[in-house]
Design a protein around this motif. Structure first.
Motif, PDB file in Angstrom:
ATOM      1  N   TYR B  33      43.075  61.443  38.206  1.00 46.17           N
ATOM      2  CA  TYR B  33      43.626  60.262  38.869  1.00 46.17           C
ATOM      3  C   TYR B  33      42.606  59.687  39.856  1.00 46.17           C
ATOM      4  O   TYR B  33      41.807  60.420  40.436  1.00 46.17           O
ATOM      5  CB  TYR B  33      44.882  60.621  39.680  1.00 46.17           C
ATOM      6  CG  TYR B  33      45.892  61.457  38.954  1.00 46.17           C
ATOM      7  CD1 TYR B  33      45.726  62.836  38.831  1.00 46.17           C
ATOM      8  CD2 TYR B  33      47.033  60.882  38.402  1.00 46.17           C
ATOM      9  CE1 TYR B  33      46.658  63.619  38.165  1.00 46.17           C
ATOM     10  CE2 TYR B  33      47.978  61.660  37.742  1.00 46.17           C
ATOM     11  CZ  TYR B  33      47.772  63.021  37.632  1.00 46.17           C
ATOM     12  OH  TYR B  33      48.708  63.791  36.971  1.00 46.17           O
ATOM     13  N   TYR B  35      42.860  57.357  43.378  1.00 45.88           N
ATOM     14  CA  TYR B  35      43.676  56.741  44.413  1.00 45.88           C
ATOM     15  C   TYR B  35      42.767  56.043  45.423  1.00 45.88           C
ATOM     16  O   TYR B  35      41.621  56.415  45.602  1.00 45.88           O
ATOM     17  CB  TYR B  35      44.474  57.792  45.186  1.00 45.88           C
ATOM     18  CG  TYR B  35      45.548  58.508  44.424  1.00 45.88           C
ATOM     19  CD1 TYR B  35      45.278  59.678  43.713  1.00 45.88           C
ATOM     20  CD2 TYR B  35      46.860  58.034  44.427  1.00 45.88           C
ATOM     21  CE1 TYR B  35      46.275  60.343  43.026  1.00 45.88           C
ATOM     22  CE2 TYR B  35      47.873  58.709  43.746  1.00 45.88           C
ATOM     23  CZ  TYR B  35      47.567  59.856  43.050  1.00 45.88           C
ATOM     24  OH  TYR B  35      48.555  60.526  42.373  1.00 45.88           O
ATOM     25  N   GLN B  37      42.987  55.033  49.663  1.00 44.31           N
ATOM     26  CA  GLN B  37      43.735  55.302  50.879  1.00 44.31           C
ATOM     27  C   GLN B  37      43.364  54.272  51.925  1.00 44.31           C
ATOM     28  O   GLN B  37      42.190  54.122  52.287  1.00 44.31           O
ATOM     29  CB  GLN B  37      43.440  56.709  51.423  1.00 44.31           C
ATOM     30  CG  GLN B  37      44.272  57.041  52.643  1.00 44.31           C
ATOM     31  CD  GLN B  37      44.018  58.447  53.154  1.00 44.31           C
ATOM     32  OE1 GLN B  37      42.935  58.987  53.026  1.00 44.31           O
ATOM     33  NE2 GLN B  37      45.052  59.050  53.731  1.00 44.31           N
ATOM     34  N   GLY B  40      48.183  52.836  56.920  1.00 48.73           N
ATOM     35  CA  GLY B  40      49.537  52.311  56.790  1.00 48.73           C
ATOM     36  C   GLY B  40      50.080  52.276  55.381  1.00 48.73           C
ATOM     37  O   GLY B  40      51.239  51.902  55.180  1.00 48.73           O
ATOM     38  N   HIS B  41      49.269  52.664  54.406  1.00 45.54           N
ATOM     39  CA  HIS B  41      49.707  52.611  53.003  1.00 45.54           C
ATOM     40  C   HIS B  41      49.742  53.977  52.335  1.00 45.54           C
ATOM     41  O   HIS B  41      50.127  54.067  51.174  1.00 45.54           O
ATOM     42  CB  HIS B  41      48.790  51.702  52.184  1.00 45.54           C
ATOM     43  CG  HIS B  41      48.928  50.252  52.524  1.00 45.54           C
ATOM     44  ND1 HIS B  41      49.938  49.454  52.020  1.00 45.54           N
ATOM     45  CD2 HIS B  41      48.189  49.459  53.334  1.00 45.54           C
ATOM     46  CE1 HIS B  41      49.792  48.226  52.489  1.00 45.54           C
ATOM     47  NE2 HIS B  41      48.758  48.195  53.293  1.00 45.54           N
ATOM     48  N   GLY B  42      49.353  55.024  53.015  1.00 46.40           N
ATOM     49  CA  GLY B  42      49.257  56.305  52.329  1.00 46.40           C
ATOM     50  C   GLY B  42      48.239  56.201  51.212  1.00 46.40           C
ATOM     51  O   GLY B  42      47.227  55.506  51.321  1.00 46.40           O
ATOM     52  N   LEU B  43      48.500  56.870  50.095  1.00 46.40           N
ATOM     53  CA  LEU B  43      47.625  56.789  48.935  1.00 46.40           C
ATOM     54  C   LEU B  43      48.304  55.978  47.843  1.00 46.40           C
ATOM     55  O   LEU B  43      49.500  56.153  47.597  1.00 46.40           O
ATOM     56  CB  LEU B  43      47.293  58.182  48.396  1.00 46.40           C
ATOM     57  CG  LEU B  43      46.079  58.865  49.005  1.00 46.40           C
ATOM     58  CD1 LEU B  43      46.388  59.356  50.401  1.00 46.40           C
ATOM     59  CD2 LEU B  43      45.595  59.992  48.126  1.00 46.40           C
ATOM     60  N   LEU B  45      47.963  54.727  43.729  1.00 45.97           N
ATOM     61  CA  LEU B  45      47.337  55.067  42.470  1.00 45.97           C
ATOM     62  C   LEU B  45      46.661  53.854  41.854  1.00 45.97           C
ATOM     63  O   LEU B  45      47.279  52.787  41.704  1.00 45.97           O
ATOM     64  CB  LEU B  45      48.383  55.628  41.500  1.00 45.97           C
ATOM     65  CG  LEU B  45      47.889  56.067  40.125  1.00 45.97           C
ATOM     66  CD1 LEU B  45      46.966  57.276  40.252  1.00 45.97           C
ATOM     67  CD2 LEU B  45      49.080  56.396  39.220  1.00 45.97           C
ATOM     68  N   TYR B  48      44.932  56.400  36.032  1.00 45.49           N
ATOM     69  CA  TYR B  48      44.919  57.814  35.740  1.00 45.49           C
ATOM     70  C   TYR B  48      44.576  58.039  34.270  1.00 45.49           C
ATOM     71  O   TYR B  48      44.629  57.106  33.453  1.00 45.49           O
ATOM     72  CB  TYR B  48      46.227  58.483  36.125  1.00 45.49           C
ATOM     73  CG  TYR B  48      47.403  58.207  35.224  1.00 45.49           C
ATOM     74  CD1 TYR B  48      48.157  57.045  35.381  1.00 45.49           C
ATOM     75  CD2 TYR B  48      47.792  59.120  34.259  1.00 45.49           C
ATOM     76  CE1 TYR B  48      49.246  56.795  34.580  1.00 45.49           C
ATOM     77  CE2 TYR B  48      48.891  58.887  33.453  1.00 45.49           C
ATOM     78  CZ  TYR B  48      49.625  57.712  33.622  1.00 45.49           C
ATOM     79  OH  TYR B  48      50.707  57.472  32.825  1.00 45.49           O
ATOM     80  N   ASP B  56      45.547  55.006  31.832  1.00 45.06           N
ATOM     81  CA  ASP B  56      46.634  54.067  32.077  1.00 45.06           C
ATOM     82  C   ASP B  56      46.509  53.526  33.492  1.00 45.06           C
ATOM     83  O   ASP B  56      45.853  54.119  34.347  1.00 45.06           O
ATOM     84  CB  ASP B  56      47.982  54.755  31.889  1.00 45.06           C
ATOM     85  CG  ASP B  56      49.115  53.770  31.640  1.00 45.06           C
ATOM     86  OD1 ASP B  56      50.256  54.221  31.447  1.00 45.06           O
ATOM     87  OD2 ASP B  56      48.860  52.534  31.633  1.00 45.06           O
ATOM     88  N   LYS B  57      47.155  52.372  33.718  1.00 44.22           N
ATOM     89  CA  LYS B  57      47.050  51.714  35.017  1.00 44.22           C
ATOM     90  C   LYS B  57      48.041  52.289  36.002  1.00 44.22           C
ATOM     91  O   LYS B  57      49.146  52.703  35.632  1.00 44.22           O
ATOM     92  CB  LYS B  57      47.319  50.214  34.858  1.00 44.22           C
ATOM     93  CG  LYS B  57      46.295  49.486  34.022  1.00 44.22           C
ATOM     94  CD  LYS B  57      46.650  48.012  33.905  1.00 44.22           C
ATOM     95  CE  LYS B  57      45.618  47.266  33.076  1.00 44.22           C
ATOM     96  NZ  LYS B  57      45.962  45.829  32.950  1.00 44.22           N
ATOM     97  N   GLY B  58      47.641  52.243  37.279  1.00 41.02           N
ATOM     98  CA  GLY B  58      48.545  52.570  38.359  1.00 41.02           C
ATOM     99  C   GLY B  58      49.042  51.309  39.028  1.00 41.02           C
ATOM    100  O   GLY B  58      49.040  50.230  38.437  1.00 41.02           O
ATOM    101  N   GLU B  59      49.466  51.431  40.276  1.00 44.86           N
ATOM    102  CA  GLU B  59      50.086  50.302  40.977  1.00 44.86           C
ATOM    103  C   GLU B  59      49.099  49.293  41.537  1.00 44.86           C
ATOM    104  O   GLU B  59      49.481  48.160  41.835  1.00 44.86           O
ATOM    105  CB  GLU B  59      50.979  50.828  42.100  1.00 44.86           C
ATOM    106  CG  GLU B  59      50.249  51.608  43.154  1.00 44.86           C
ATOM    107  CD  GLU B  59      51.171  52.107  44.272  1.00 44.86           C
ATOM    108  OE1 GLU B  59      51.913  51.285  44.849  1.00 44.86           O
ATOM    109  OE2 GLU B  59      51.111  53.318  44.563  1.00 44.86           O
ATOM    110  N   PHE B  90      40.021  58.633  46.500  1.00 46.63           N
ATOM    111  CA  PHE B  90      40.238  60.044  46.196  1.00 46.63           C
ATOM    112  C   PHE B  90      40.490  60.226  44.713  1.00 46.63           C
ATOM    113  O   PHE B  90      41.245  59.482  44.095  1.00 46.63           O
ATOM    114  CB  PHE B  90      41.432  60.597  46.973  1.00 46.63           C
ATOM    115  CG  PHE B  90      41.163  60.807  48.421  1.00 46.63           C
ATOM    116  CD1 PHE B  90      41.536  59.861  49.360  1.00 46.63           C
ATOM    117  CD2 PHE B  90      40.524  61.963  48.856  1.00 46.63           C
ATOM    118  CE1 PHE B  90      41.275  60.047  50.703  1.00 46.63           C
ATOM    119  CE2 PHE B  90      40.257  62.158  50.201  1.00 46.63           C
ATOM    120  CZ  PHE B  90      40.625  61.201  51.122  1.00 46.63           C
TER     121      PHE B  90
END
Lengths: 115, 115
Positions: B33, B35, B37, B40-43, B45, B48, B56-59, B90
């Motif tokens: 994967y 990611y 970071q 304010g948004h965390g991680l 994707l 992956y 495939d696509k993430g967000e 990451f």
């Protein structure tokens, strides 16, 4: 859609006092939930996971979390904070839709531990 | 994260230039994967991979492409870097033999600055 809300962006405790980091989730199904920790300039480390077995989950370094379906919560606790616990903590849910590989992260809680 | 390396660890580049980040694993995990970071948004994707040549696509995949020609390597390419792609990236892996697909293990991160 599934989501995760970490209720505090910053938490400050004194060394030796209890730690509580709060996490609420939104899910149509019983989710899988995780807590990760990130120390400064490091990658993320898995602290503990809930995958529909026991509702009280024990992790590394004395941390534990309790899955409460009625409250849609998965709060992280530790009885006595140590200076080395200072880090950022992420609550994570695996969404049912979109494939089990896709984690949804909360925004994070930064824990400060004072002497 | 001893079995996951990322290169480079730090990079500064100019707007409009192509950039490739590399993730290398020695754990023989099936899934990999990428990611990003941001405060304010965390991680979140980006992309992956569920096998060699399978991705495939993430967000947040717009502006990024990936390739996986070997089990151990997963490349993230920014075809034409923009300032909004300044972030910490990451890599993560999951799906070890005999284990579950749920837990993801993270690399040390790459700090990318686009000027």
């Amino acid at each position: 859609a599934q989501s995760v809300t970490q209720l505090d962006s910053h938490v400050s405790v004194s060394e030796g006092t209890p730690v509580l980091l709060r996490c609420n989730y939104s899910s149509s199904y019983s989710p899988s939930l995780f807590w990760y920790v990130q120390h400064p300039n490091k990658g993320l480390q898995l602290l503990l996971k809930y995958t529909s077995a026991a509702t009280l989950v024990k992790g590394i370094n004395g941390f534990e979390a309790e899955f409460k379906k009625s409250e849609t919560s998965f709060h992280l606790t530790k009885p006595s904070a140590h200076m080395s616990d200072a880090a950022e903590y992420f609550c994570v849910v695996i969404p049912i839709s979109g494939g089990y590989n896709k984690l949804i992260f909360g925004a994070g809680t930064r824990l400060a531990v004072h002497p | 994260d001893a079995g996951i390396t990322q290169s480079p660890r730090h990079k500064v580049t100019e707007t409009g230039t192509p950039v490739t980040l590399r993730c290398h694993q020695t754990e023989n995990h099936r899934y990999m994967y990428w990611y990003r970071q941001d405060p304010g948004h965390g991680l979140r994707l980006i992309h992956y991979s569920y096998g060699v040549k399978d991705t495939d696509k993430g967000e947040v995949s717009d502006g990024y492409s990936v390739s996986r020609s070997k089990t151990e390597d997963f490349l993230l390419t920014l075809e034409s870097a923009t300032s909004s792609q300044t972030s910490v990236y990451f890599c993560a892996i999951s799906g070890r033999v005999g284990g579950t697909n749920y837990e993801q293990y993270f690399g040390p991160g790459t700090r990318l600055t686009v000027t």
